[in-house]
Design an enzyme around this catalytic site. Structure first.
Site, PDB file in Angstrom:
ATOM      1  N   LYS A  51       0.813  -1.217   0.000  1.00  0.00           N
ATOM      2  CA  LYS A  51       0.000   0.000   0.000  1.00  0.00           C
ATOM      3  C   LYS A  51       0.849   1.272   0.000  1.00  0.00           C
ATOM      4  O   LYS A  51       0.372   2.327  -0.425  1.00  0.00           O
ATOM      5  CB  LYS A  51      -0.951  -0.006   1.195  1.00  0.00           C
ATOM      6  CG  LYS A  51      -1.881  -1.201   1.204  1.00  0.00           C
ATOM      7  CD  LYS A  51      -2.695  -1.295  -0.071  1.00  0.00           C
ATOM      8  CE  LYS A  51      -3.474  -2.594  -0.120  1.00  0.00           C
ATOM      9  NZ  LYS A  51      -4.344  -2.683  -1.284  1.00  0.00           N
ATOM     10  N   TYR A 261     -13.469 -13.836   2.062  1.00  0.00           N
ATOM     11  CA  TYR A 261     -12.373 -12.930   2.449  1.00  0.00           C
ATOM     12  C   TYR A 261     -12.083 -13.062   3.956  1.00  0.00           C
ATOM     13  O   TYR A 261     -12.994 -13.004   4.783  1.00  0.00           O
ATOM     14  CB  TYR A 261     -12.789 -11.490   2.138  1.00  0.00           C
ATOM     15  CG  TYR A 261     -11.822 -10.448   2.657  1.00  0.00           C
ATOM     16  CD1 TYR A 261     -10.623 -10.215   2.006  1.00  0.00           C
ATOM     17  CD2 TYR A 261     -12.117  -9.711   3.810  1.00  0.00           C
ATOM     18  CE1 TYR A 261      -9.729  -9.265   2.487  1.00  0.00           C
ATOM     19  CE2 TYR A 261     -11.230  -8.761   4.295  1.00  0.00           C
ATOM     20  CZ  TYR A 261     -10.041  -8.546   3.624  1.00  0.00           C
ATOM     21  OH  TYR A 261      -9.159  -7.619   4.103  1.00  0.00           O
ATOM     22  N   TYR A 287      -3.884 -12.162   2.554  1.00  0.00           N
ATOM     23  CA  TYR A 287      -3.549 -11.888   1.149  1.00  0.00           C
ATOM     24  C   TYR A 287      -2.427 -12.812   0.649  1.00  0.00           C
ATOM     25  O   TYR A 287      -2.658 -13.761  -0.087  1.00  0.00           O
ATOM     26  CB  TYR A 287      -3.150 -10.415   0.982  1.00  0.00           C
ATOM     27  CG  TYR A 287      -4.258  -9.458   1.327  1.00  0.00           C
ATOM     28  CD1 TYR A 287      -5.218  -9.103   0.383  1.00  0.00           C
ATOM     29  CD2 TYR A 287      -4.368  -8.912   2.603  1.00  0.00           C
ATOM     30  CE1 TYR A 287      -6.242  -8.226   0.694  1.00  0.00           C
ATOM     31  CE2 TYR A 287      -5.398  -8.035   2.924  1.00  0.00           C
ATOM     32  CZ  TYR A 287      -6.322  -7.703   1.972  1.00  0.00           C
ATOM     33  OH  TYR A 287      -7.346  -6.835   2.276  1.00  0.00           O
TER      34      TYR A 287
HETATM   35  C1  LIG Z   1      -0.812  -7.365   2.401  1.00  0.00           C
HETATM   36  C2  LIG Z   1      -1.630  -7.163   1.186  1.00  0.00           C
HETATM   37  N1  LIG Z   1      -1.312  -7.845   0.078  1.00  0.00           N
HETATM   38  C3  LIG Z   1      -2.033  -7.730  -1.060  1.00  0.00           C
HETATM   39  C4  LIG Z   1      -3.133  -6.900  -1.109  1.00  0.00           C
HETATM   40  C5  LIG Z   1      -3.912  -6.835  -2.379  1.00  0.00           C
HETATM   41  O1  LIG Z   1      -3.716  -5.653  -3.055  1.00  0.00           O
HETATM   42  P1  LIG Z   1      -4.911  -4.998  -3.884  1.00  0.00           P
HETATM   43  O2  LIG Z   1      -5.941  -4.562  -2.876  1.00  0.00           O
HETATM   44  O3  LIG Z   1      -4.274  -3.890  -4.589  1.00  0.00           O
HETATM   45  O4  LIG Z   1      -5.463  -6.037  -4.789  1.00  0.00           O
HETATM   46  C6  LIG Z   1      -3.504  -6.154   0.022  1.00  0.00           C
HETATM   47  C7  LIG Z   1      -4.691  -5.293  -0.009  1.00  0.00           C
HETATM   48  O5  LIG Z   1      -5.195  -4.837   0.972  1.00  0.00           O
HETATM   49  C8  LIG Z   1      -2.731  -6.294   1.197  1.00  0.00           C
HETATM   50  O6  LIG Z   1      -3.034  -5.614   2.315  1.00  0.00           O
END
Ligand SMILES: Cc1ncc(COP(=O)(O)O)c(C=O)c1O
Length: 327
Positions: A51, A261, A287
């Site tokens: 982020k 999720y 994630y």
């Molecule tokens: C640790 C982490 N990895 C990957 C992502 C995924 O990224 P995106 O939201 O841009 O798809 C996020 C999103 O919140 C995240 O916090």
């Protein structure tokens, strides 16, 4: 692609390293593939993570517009919210976080530890919204109140995944290509988690061949992830130039999302443990844990071959919110 035309602030030292995971390669007994990671978790500010790349452009825009308050949305354990709070603190802006209880968890670890603990530490004002609330609408409503009080808010939705936010990963694509030239490697596949789509969309918008990018959706169901990622990639291309992408250019795997999720899967738990025990590296449970489980499946089953890059996106404070799942 001209990224220099956009206001941007520096929040981490680039390039983040690319490293090879030889112990995991050996554990899997790989012969036709090599596994590399891009360490986007290795950023000094606020615990680091993907982020910050988006926030370099989002806060750049906010500051250029004279804004003094960064208002954003996310789940209770949002990494984007935590890094927004940290980056806003660094830049002298206030942060207001509109957080929804999306994940059905009421244990103390989820409610109060991990990113929740850090949001408070970084001095953000946190608003908790019941499940099902339209968080972006709530953020705009909050912005109206702030404006009436004489403040100047900048609003961005979940994950920082606006076209401006996605510029951060278009820039990362350029960074990866420069590292490929230095290392003498060309990654056949660049893998990453897909939540609010901005990371995949930015990579696809900025890289020489968007079909090299493969993401694993952890939030939206597959069809919605494909639609949202393509739309955002094209909105990002509209900013930086380049021809429009087609549906076939966006490769997303839907096999690792599990029940929903934020709900752990057995494959995620095994992937987090393997990364920790074989390499001493931490990946998050929401994630990268699920995405890396997909990469491991691809390598084991042989549909991922050649040189594979996994983008480690940070989020490790989430591990502390998931203590019950690992015990
Ligand atoms: C640790 C982490 N990895 C990957 C992502 C995924 O990224 P995106 O939201 O841009 O798809 C996020 C999103 O919140 C995240 O916090």
């Amino acid at each position: 692609m001209n990224l220099d035309a956009f206001p941007r602030i520096a929040l981490f030292d680039a390039p983040t390293p690319i490293q090879r995971l030889e112990r995991i390669e050996a554990a899997l007994g790989l012969s036709g593939a090599r596994l590399f990671v891009k360490r986007d978790d290795l950023m000094g500010l606020g615990g680091g993570g993907n982020k910050l790349r988006k926030l370099e452009f989002l806060l750049g825009a906010a500051i250029e517009q004279g804004c003094d308050t960064f208002v954003t949305t996310g789940a209770r354990q949002s990494n984007h919210a935590r890094l927004s709070a940290a980056a806003a603190a660094r830049m002298g802006l206030a942060a207001e976080l509109m957080l929804t209880d999306t994940v059905p968890r009421e244990d103390p670890a989820y409610l109060h530890n991990g990113n929740q603990l850090l949001d408070g530490l970084f001095g953000a004002t946190v608003h908790h919204l019941p499940r099902g609330t339209d968080a972006l609408a709530a953020a705009h409503a909050r912005a109206e109140v702030l404006t009436a009080e004489g403040r100047k808010p900048y609003v961005v939705g979940s994950g920082g995944s606006s076209p401006v936010g996605a510029l951060g990963y278009a820039s990362c694509a350029r960074e990866i290509q420069a590292q490929e030239a230095e290392l003498g490697v060309r990654f056949g596949t660049v893998t990453v988690a897909n939540g609010s789509h901005g990371t995949h969309a930015g990579l696809a918008a900025g890289i020489d061949d968007p079909r090299r990018v493969l993401s694993f959706t952890v939030l939206a169901e597959l069809a919605e992830a494909e639609r949202g990622t393509l739309a955002l990639a094209n909105e990002t291309r509209a900013l930086i130039g380049g021809t429009a992408l087609e549906a076939e250019d966006i490769r997303i795997d839907g096999s690792q999302r599990g029940e929903a999720y934020g709900i752990p899967t057995e494959a995620m738990l095994a992937a987090v443990r393997l990364m920790a025990r074989a390499e001493g590296l931490l990946i998050d449970p929401v994630y990268s844990g699920k995405a890396f489980a997909g990469v491991l499946a691809g390598l084991r089953e042989g549909w991922l071959r050649g040189d594979v890059l996994f983008v480690m996106t940070g989020g490790t404070p989430g591990l502390y919110a998931y203590q019950p799942a690992f015990s």
